[in-house]
Enzyme design. Sequence first.
Site, short mmCIF file in Angstrom:
data_model
loop_
_atom_site.label_atom_id
_atom_site.label_comp_id
_atom_site.label_asym_id
_atom_site.label_seq_id
_atom_site.Cartn_x
_atom_site.Cartn_y
_atom_site.Cartn_z
N GLU A 228 -3.47 -20.55 4.38
CA GLU A 228 -4.60 -19.99 4.66
C GLU A 228 -4.32 -18.57 4.52
OE1 GLU A 228 -7.35 -21.29 5.34
OE2 GLU A 228 -6.56 -23.35 5.19
N ARG B 225 -2.12 -10.21 5.50
CA ARG B 225 -2.14 -8.78 4.82
C ARG B 225 -3.02 -7.71 5.45
NH1 ARG B 225 -0.97 -7.02 -1.06
NH2 ARG B 225 -0.52 -4.91 -0.94
N GLU C 138 8.96 -4.40 -7.21
CA GLU C 138 8.23 -3.40 -7.84
C GLU C 138 8.28 -2.06 -6.98
OE1 GLU C 138 6.87 -6.53 -7.22
OE2 GLU C 138 6.91 -7.03 -9.34
N ASN C 139 8.69 -2.05 -5.62
CA ASN C 139 8.83 -0.96 -5.04
C ASN C 139 9.89 -0.02 -5.44
OD1 ASN C 139 7.84 -2.69 -2.03
ND2 ASN C 139 6.46 -1.27 -3.17
N TRP D 281 -1.34 5.39 6.59
CA TRP D 281 -1.32 5.84 8.04
C TRP D 281 -0.80 7.00 8.13
CZ3 TRP D 281 1.95 6.78 11.89
CH2 TRP D 281 1.61 6.87 13.09
N ASP E 1 1.56 -3.87 4.89
CA ASP E 1 1.19 -2.82 3.79
C ASP E 1 0.18 -1.68 4.81
OD1 ASP E 1 0.80 -1.56 1.63
OD2 ASP E 1 -0.90 -2.69 0.84
C1 IPE Z 1 3.43 -4.83 -0.98
O1 IPE Z 1 2.87 -3.88 -0.94
C2 IPE Z 1 5.02 -5.02 -0.90
C3 IPE Z 1 5.14 -4.92 0.66
C4 IPE Z 1 4.38 -4.78 1.74
C5 IPE Z 1 6.60 -4.63 0.86
P1 IPE Z 1 2.75 -2.60 -2.18
O2 IPE Z 1 2.01 -1.58 -1.23
O3 IPE Z 1 4.07 -2.21 -2.72
O4 IPE Z 1 1.68 -3.36 -3.08
P2 IPE Z 1 0.80 -2.79 -4.03
O5 IPE Z 1 1.65 -2.27 -4.96
O6 IPE Z 1 -0.35 -1.97 -3.24
O7 IPE Z 1 -0.05 -4.11 -4.75
C1 IPE Z 2 4.14 -0.92 3.14
O1 IPE Z 2 3.26 0.26 3.11
C2 IPE Z 2 5.41 -0.56 2.93
C3 IPE Z 2 6.23 -0.66 1.64
C4 IPE Z 2 5.58 -1.60 0.66
C5 IPE Z 2 7.72 -0.64 1.76
P1 IPE Z 2 3.06 1.29 1.88
O2 IPE Z 2 4.15 2.31 1.68
O3 IPE Z 2 2.85 0.33 0.82
O4 IPE Z 2 1.64 2.05 2.43
P2 IPE Z 2 0.39 2.50 1.63
O5 IPE Z 2 -0.03 0.93 0.89
O6 IPE Z 2 0.61 3.34 0.48
O7 IPE Z 2 -0.42 2.93 2.59
MG MG Z 3 1.04 -0.30 -0.07
#
Ligand code: IPE
Ligand code: IPE
Ligand code: MG
Length: 250
Positions: free
Chosen positions: A208, A189, A68-69, A26, A21
């Site tokens: 863990e 995470r 959810e993505n 970044w 994540d």
């Molecule tokens: C969780 O990250 C899914 C992946 C890392 C692929 P998200 O960035 O989508 O999670 P939430 O929505 O902030 O919980």
């Molecule tokens: C994780 O990074 C990658 C995916 C969930 C695909 P994010 O895209 O969630 O990055 P943030 O959480 O918005 O910084």
């Molecule tokens: Mg994220």
Amino acid sequence: MPNKTDINTNTLPNHVAIIMDGNGRWAKQQSKIRVFGHKVGVTAVRDTVEGAAEIGLKYLTLYAFSSENWNRPKSEINALMELLVNTITKETKTLMNNNIRLVAIGNLDDLPKKCLNNLSLAIEKTSQNNKMTLVLALSYSSRKEIVQAIQQIAEKIKSGDMSMDDINEESVKNHLYTYNIPDPELLIRTSGELRISNFLMWQIAYSELYFTKILWPDFRRENLYEALLDFQSRERRFGKTSEQIEKENA
Ligand code: IPE
Ligand code: IPE
Ligand code: MG
């Protein structure tokens, strides 16, 4: 930074899972668009995968895209799918060089055809590799995984292939996407978020948990090793008392 030699390779977790994540944040820090963060994140994936195989992990699961993505802006989804297609194809060589087998979990039918095709090719090509198994979680939702397991079990009971008495922890596990993968002992995470986001909820019942503020594009094998060292400093009690565990280990 920990030294690789500080890690006791006899007590490594068998399976480490990572919620990658922080790509978007970044990129924002660099005044770039979110997709740039995803692209740079591939370097972190490569280094972590190679580092995991090098130290001797048997399973590494990476959460790459959640169910959810799919609710993200269409342009970001398209860029992510494009990146996935290209990366899987390009990195098959890395997997072959490191003797790593690729598998995938999730609702894979949701993926664009091209993505699924390239994924299937890479899975097929690496299927005989046996140093480490890399599990990619794609279009993955733990709740959906559990629902489909319940549906399969209900079907089997209806058709007489299973009876009510056959429902137990073992048979439920056998209907999850991860039926042939051991539970992760360690879940990492990145990015400082303290949540599970619908990831492997059954499988991490006794894992863990390790949270780091590092954003995914900055994560490297040394950060994995740091997490492994932290893991090795913990006492896993599984409901027992500390005294019992000490006696067992004596
Ligand atoms: C969780 O990250 C899914 C992946 C890392 C692929 P998200 O960035 O989508 O999670 P939430 O929505 O902030 O919980
Ligand atoms: C994780 O990074 C990658 C995916 C969930 C695909 P994010 O895209 O969630 O990055 P943030 O959480 O918005 O910084
Ligand atoms: Mg994220």
